[in-house]
Design a protein around this motif. Sequence first.
Motif, PDB file in Angstrom:
ATOM      1  N   SER A 139      67.542  24.848 -85.918  1.00 22.50           N
ATOM      2  CA  SER A 139      66.920  24.303 -84.429  1.00 22.50           C
ATOM      3  C   SER A 139      66.226  25.878 -83.440  1.00 22.50           C
ATOM      4  O   SER A 139      67.578  26.647 -83.562  1.00 22.50           O
ATOM      5  CB  SER A 139      67.631  23.939 -83.677  1.00 22.50           C
ATOM      6  OG  SER A 139      67.487  22.806 -82.894  1.00 22.50           O
ATOM      7  N   ARG A 140      65.074  25.967 -82.829  1.00 21.36           N
ATOM      8  CA  ARG A 140      64.754  26.630 -82.694  1.00 21.36           C
ATOM      9  C   ARG A 140      65.296  26.562 -81.161  1.00 21.36           C
ATOM     10  O   ARG A 140      66.010  25.732 -80.535  1.00 21.36           O
ATOM     11  CB  ARG A 140      63.231  26.670 -81.915  1.00 21.36           C
ATOM     12  CG  ARG A 140      62.637  26.742 -83.007  1.00 21.36           C
ATOM     13  CD  ARG A 140      60.809  26.682 -82.602  1.00 21.36           C
ATOM     14  NE  ARG A 140      60.422  25.639 -82.017  1.00 21.36           N
ATOM     15  CZ  ARG A 140      60.136  24.572 -82.463  1.00 21.36           C
ATOM     16  NH1 ARG A 140      60.186  23.861 -83.998  1.00 21.36           N
ATOM     17  NH2 ARG A 140      60.027  23.583 -81.850  1.00 21.36           N
ATOM     18  N   LYS A 141      66.057  27.632 -80.651  1.00 22.85           N
ATOM     19  CA  LYS A 141      66.175  28.119 -79.182  1.00 22.85           C
ATOM     20  C   LYS A 141      65.548  26.855 -78.270  1.00 22.85           C
ATOM     21  O   LYS A 141      66.389  26.597 -77.064  1.00 22.85           O
ATOM     22  CB  LYS A 141      66.578  28.939 -79.037  1.00 22.85           C
ATOM     23  CG  LYS A 141      67.407  30.279 -79.261  1.00 22.85           C
ATOM     24  CD  LYS A 141      67.318  31.382 -78.779  1.00 22.85           C
ATOM     25  CE  LYS A 141      68.370  32.199 -79.873  1.00 22.85           C
ATOM     26  NZ  LYS A 141      68.044  33.298 -79.362  1.00 22.85           N
ATOM     27  N   ASP A 142      63.833  26.453 -78.176  1.00 26.52           N
ATOM     28  CA  ASP A 142      63.727  25.814 -76.900  1.00 26.52           C
ATOM     29  C   ASP A 142      63.454  24.289 -77.818  1.00 26.52           C
ATOM     30  O   ASP A 142      63.080  23.577 -76.536  1.00 26.52           O
ATOM     31  CB  ASP A 142      62.488  26.158 -76.943  1.00 26.52           C
ATOM     32  CG  ASP A 142      61.379  25.760 -77.900  1.00 26.52           C
ATOM     33  OD1 ASP A 142      62.139  26.578 -79.316  1.00 26.52           O
ATOM     34  OD2 ASP A 142      60.607  26.878 -77.893  1.00 26.52           O
ATOM     35  N   PRO A 178      71.363  27.885 -84.357  1.00 25.59           N
ATOM     36  CA  PRO A 178      69.647  28.205 -83.299  1.00 25.59           C
ATOM     37  C   PRO A 178      69.291  29.225 -84.527  1.00 25.59           C
ATOM     38  O   PRO A 178      69.550  30.354 -84.816  1.00 25.59           O
ATOM     39  CB  PRO A 178      70.627  28.825 -82.211  1.00 25.59           C
ATOM     40  CG  PRO A 178      71.864  29.046 -82.306  1.00 25.59           C
ATOM     41  CD  PRO A 178      72.180  27.948 -83.104  1.00 25.59           C
ATOM     42  N   VAL A 179      67.878  29.275 -84.278  1.00 24.47           N
ATOM     43  CA  VAL A 179      66.878  30.461 -84.879  1.00 24.47           C
ATOM     44  C   VAL A 179      66.028  30.549 -84.272  1.00 24.47           C
ATOM     45  O   VAL A 179      65.064  30.190 -83.445  1.00 24.47           O
ATOM     46  CB  VAL A 179      66.672  30.233 -86.460  1.00 24.47           C
ATOM     47  CG1 VAL A 179      67.421  29.830 -87.535  1.00 24.47           C
ATOM     48  CG2 VAL A 179      65.682  28.809 -85.958  1.00 24.47           C
ATOM     49  N   ASP A 225      62.195  36.458 -85.179  1.00 24.26           N
ATOM     50  CA  ASP A 225      63.146  37.197 -86.137  1.00 24.26           C
ATOM     51  C   ASP A 225      63.588  36.299 -86.950  1.00 24.26           C
ATOM     52  O   ASP A 225      64.666  36.097 -87.003  1.00 24.26           O
ATOM     53  CB  ASP A 225      64.334  37.142 -85.010  1.00 24.26           C
ATOM     54  CG  ASP A 225      64.906  38.429 -84.845  1.00 24.26           C
ATOM     55  OD1 ASP A 225      65.452  39.302 -86.393  1.00 24.26           O
ATOM     56  OD2 ASP A 225      66.387  38.117 -84.067  1.00 24.26           O
ATOM     57  N   GLU A 226      63.890  37.633 -88.433  1.00 22.46           N
ATOM     58  CA  GLU A 226      64.179  36.760 -89.630  1.00 22.46           C
ATOM     59  C   GLU A 226      65.492  37.014 -89.595  1.00 22.46           C
ATOM     60  O   GLU A 226      65.685  35.804 -90.809  1.00 22.46           O
ATOM     61  CB  GLU A 226      63.473  37.921 -90.696  1.00 22.46           C
ATOM     62  CG  GLU A 226      63.792  37.146 -91.812  1.00 22.46           C
ATOM     63  CD  GLU A 226      63.184  38.503 -93.171  1.00 22.46           C
ATOM     64  OE1 GLU A 226      62.514  37.865 -94.021  1.00 22.46           O
ATOM     65  OE2 GLU A 226      63.634  39.415 -93.383  1.00 22.46           O
ATOM     66  N   SER A 227      66.295  37.624 -89.171  1.00 23.17           N
ATOM     67  CA  SER A 227      67.663  38.203 -89.369  1.00 23.17           C
ATOM     68  C   SER A 227      68.213  36.680 -88.897  1.00 23.17           C
ATOM     69  O   SER A 227      69.667  36.444 -89.062  1.00 23.17           O
ATOM     70  CB  SER A 227      68.254  39.137 -88.335  1.00 23.17           C
ATOM     71  OG  SER A 227      67.879  39.110 -86.552  1.00 23.17           O
ATOM     72  N   THR A 228      67.680  36.398 -87.747  1.00 24.49           N
ATOM     73  CA  THR A 228      68.080  34.750 -87.354  1.00 24.49           C
ATOM     74  C   THR A 228      68.456  33.707 -88.255  1.00 24.49           C
ATOM     75  O   THR A 228      68.712  33.519 -88.512  1.00 24.49           O
ATOM     76  CB  THR A 228      67.869  34.528 -85.792  1.00 24.49           C
ATOM     77  OG1 THR A 228      66.221  34.326 -85.986  1.00 24.49           O
ATOM     78  CG2 THR A 228      67.955  35.331 -84.678  1.00 24.49           C
ATOM     79  N   ILE A 229      67.329  33.762 -89.099  1.00 25.30           N
ATOM     80  CA  ILE A 229      67.172  32.352 -89.888  1.00 25.30           C
ATOM     81  C   ILE A 229      68.386  33.243 -90.998  1.00 25.30           C
ATOM     82  O   ILE A 229      68.772  31.764 -91.844  1.00 25.30           O
ATOM     83  CB  ILE A 229      65.684  32.468 -90.223  1.00 25.30           C
ATOM     84  CG1 ILE A 229      64.896  32.515 -89.437  1.00 25.30           C
ATOM     85  CG2 ILE A 229      65.167  31.380 -91.236  1.00 25.30           C
ATOM     86  CD1 ILE A 229      63.150  32.725 -90.078  1.00 25.30           C
ATOM     87  N   ASP A 265      52.514  29.850 -91.695  1.00 27.63           N
ATOM     88  CA  ASP A 265      53.252  30.707 -92.041  1.00 27.63           C
ATOM     89  C   ASP A 265      54.773  30.744 -92.114  1.00 27.63           C
ATOM     90  O   ASP A 265      55.573  31.139 -92.167  1.00 27.63           O
ATOM     91  CB  ASP A 265      53.552  32.318 -91.756  1.00 27.63           C
ATOM     92  CG  ASP A 265      53.444  32.760 -90.313  1.00 27.63           C
ATOM     93  OD1 ASP A 265      54.028  31.525 -89.289  1.00 27.63           O
ATOM     94  OD2 ASP A 265      53.593  33.613 -89.789  1.00 27.63           O
ATOM     95  N   SER A 266      55.242  29.329 -91.436  1.00 27.65           N
ATOM     96  CA  SER A 266      56.696  28.887 -91.119  1.00 27.65           C
ATOM     97  C   SER A 266      57.505  28.780 -92.032  1.00 27.65           C
ATOM     98  O   SER A 266      58.807  29.051 -93.046  1.00 27.65           O
ATOM     99  CB  SER A 266      56.738  27.520 -90.190  1.00 27.65           C
ATOM    100  OG  SER A 266      56.350  27.789 -88.741  1.00 27.65           O
ATOM    101  N   GLN A 267      57.007  28.003 -93.328  1.00 25.17           N
ATOM    102  CA  GLN A 267      57.316  28.005 -94.858  1.00 25.17           C
ATOM    103  C   GLN A 267      57.419  29.054 -95.288  1.00 25.17           C
ATOM    104  O   GLN A 267      59.227  29.422 -95.455  1.00 25.17           O
ATOM    105  CB  GLN A 267      56.513  26.796 -95.647  1.00 25.17           C
ATOM    106  CG  GLN A 267      57.175  25.646 -95.148  1.00 25.17           C
ATOM    107  CD  GLN A 267      56.748  24.484 -96.577  1.00 25.17           C
ATOM    108  OE1 GLN A 267      58.317  24.111 -96.593  1.00 25.17           O
ATOM    109  NE2 GLN A 267      55.636  23.600 -97.173  1.00 25.17           N
ATOM    110  N   SER A 268      57.056  30.023 -95.050  1.00 24.84           N
ATOM    111  CA  SER A 268      57.248  31.116 -96.401  1.00 24.84           C
ATOM    112  C   SER A 268      58.160  32.052 -95.422  1.00 24.84           C
ATOM    113  O   SER A 268      58.868  32.835 -95.989  1.00 24.84           O
ATOM    114  CB  SER A 268      56.048  31.699 -96.215  1.00 24.84           C
ATOM    115  OG  SER A 268      56.104  33.103 -96.913  1.00 24.84           O
ATOM    116  N   LYS A 269      58.023  31.729 -94.291  1.00 27.56           N
ATOM    117  CA  LYS A 269      59.059  32.517 -93.764  1.00 27.56           C
ATOM    118  C   LYS A 269      60.760  32.361 -93.697  1.00 27.56           C
ATOM    119  O   LYS A 269      61.549  32.976 -94.073  1.00 27.56           O
ATOM    120  CB  LYS A 269      59.399  32.672 -91.904  1.00 27.56           C
ATOM    121  CG  LYS A 269      57.799  33.767 -91.254  1.00 27.56           C
ATOM    122  CD  LYS A 269      57.882  33.357 -89.715  1.00 27.56           C
ATOM    123  CE  LYS A 269      57.373  34.096 -89.158  1.00 27.56           C
ATOM    124  NZ  LYS A 269      56.967  34.000 -87.884  1.00 27.56           N
TER     125      LYS A 269
END
Length: 337
Positions: free
Chosen positions: A48-51, A64-65, A69-73, A94-98
């Motif tokens: 979940s995004r922080k916002d 939270p991601v 910032d790929e490291s959070t995912i 590009d969300s899915q690719s991330k």
Amino acid sequence: MLKYANTQAVGFKNRVERVAIVGAGGTLGSHIATELLKTGKHTVTALSRKDSSNKLPSGVLVAPVDYNDESTIVAALEGQQFLIITMAPTAPRDSQSKLFQAASKAGVPYVMPNWYGGDIEDVKQGEDTLLGPGGKANRDEIETLGMQWTAMCCGFWYDYSLAGGEQRFGFDFDKRSLTIYDDGNTKISTSTLSQVGRAVAKVLSLKELPEDENDRSLTVSAFLQRGIYIKSFVICQNDIFESVKRVTGTTDADWAVSHESTQERYEDGQTLVKSGNMAGFSKQLYARGFFPDDPSDFSAKAQNELLGLPVESLDDSTKVGIALVKELQLRVERMAS
């Protein structure tokens, strides 16, 4: 090469216990999360995004991601066995690719990408609706990254499509109007949001792998690198209209009914999309599904009995759809695409 449970490392548990979901508070993701939790076999974690303001089903864990910032995912996905992606059409391209890249780095073996609709084996219809090439590219990327995928082939969501405005199943409940495509008798495969959730939970509650070469029981691995095919109803607009009238206590006289050609609606929708107006996307998508000579009906492939899915009530599902009308109207991004 086939994998068996008896050849895995010591300590291997032959089941999927840890599931991560993107969009767990959304239109479909909430149903999937709820059904997974009902089984008592899974820990469900929402990325979940922080916002994010989405309300999550009770019992869902939150990670939270930050998509920038790929490291959070990666951190959120470490230790997860299965990643399910349900995203709104307005999500950045590009969300899915991330997510795929992060899942690969985190060691997630299985991914269900953001495909909940048509038959992935129907290349022509996929090209016509503009969804096929992107879906294929997503599945190819998952494989390239060393993971395996499965895709949910469920047809249009029945309740969502009924509630989602004239450009979908033709109903405008505020105006009490209906646009019938051609003669309204073309049947298509549809599934309710609940049925999709149940199907995902059924698959992920199976053993992950066969115990050995003699084990013929159904496993999660049997659905990898292919679609999961389900249905709730194989239905035409006229059937839906009859159900709507029963549920609302109305008659033909209470509705303003018009007819349009699916071919013309499809072409109009495509013209809008090509001009940059995504309001035409749903119009062309649904019109293409109702083409009389090539409808979106893949019910012959449905695996409902194999998965033990229930037979649903059409009128009960229609009631659910009508109850969704006001909720979807508050979600502008859903109604505009």
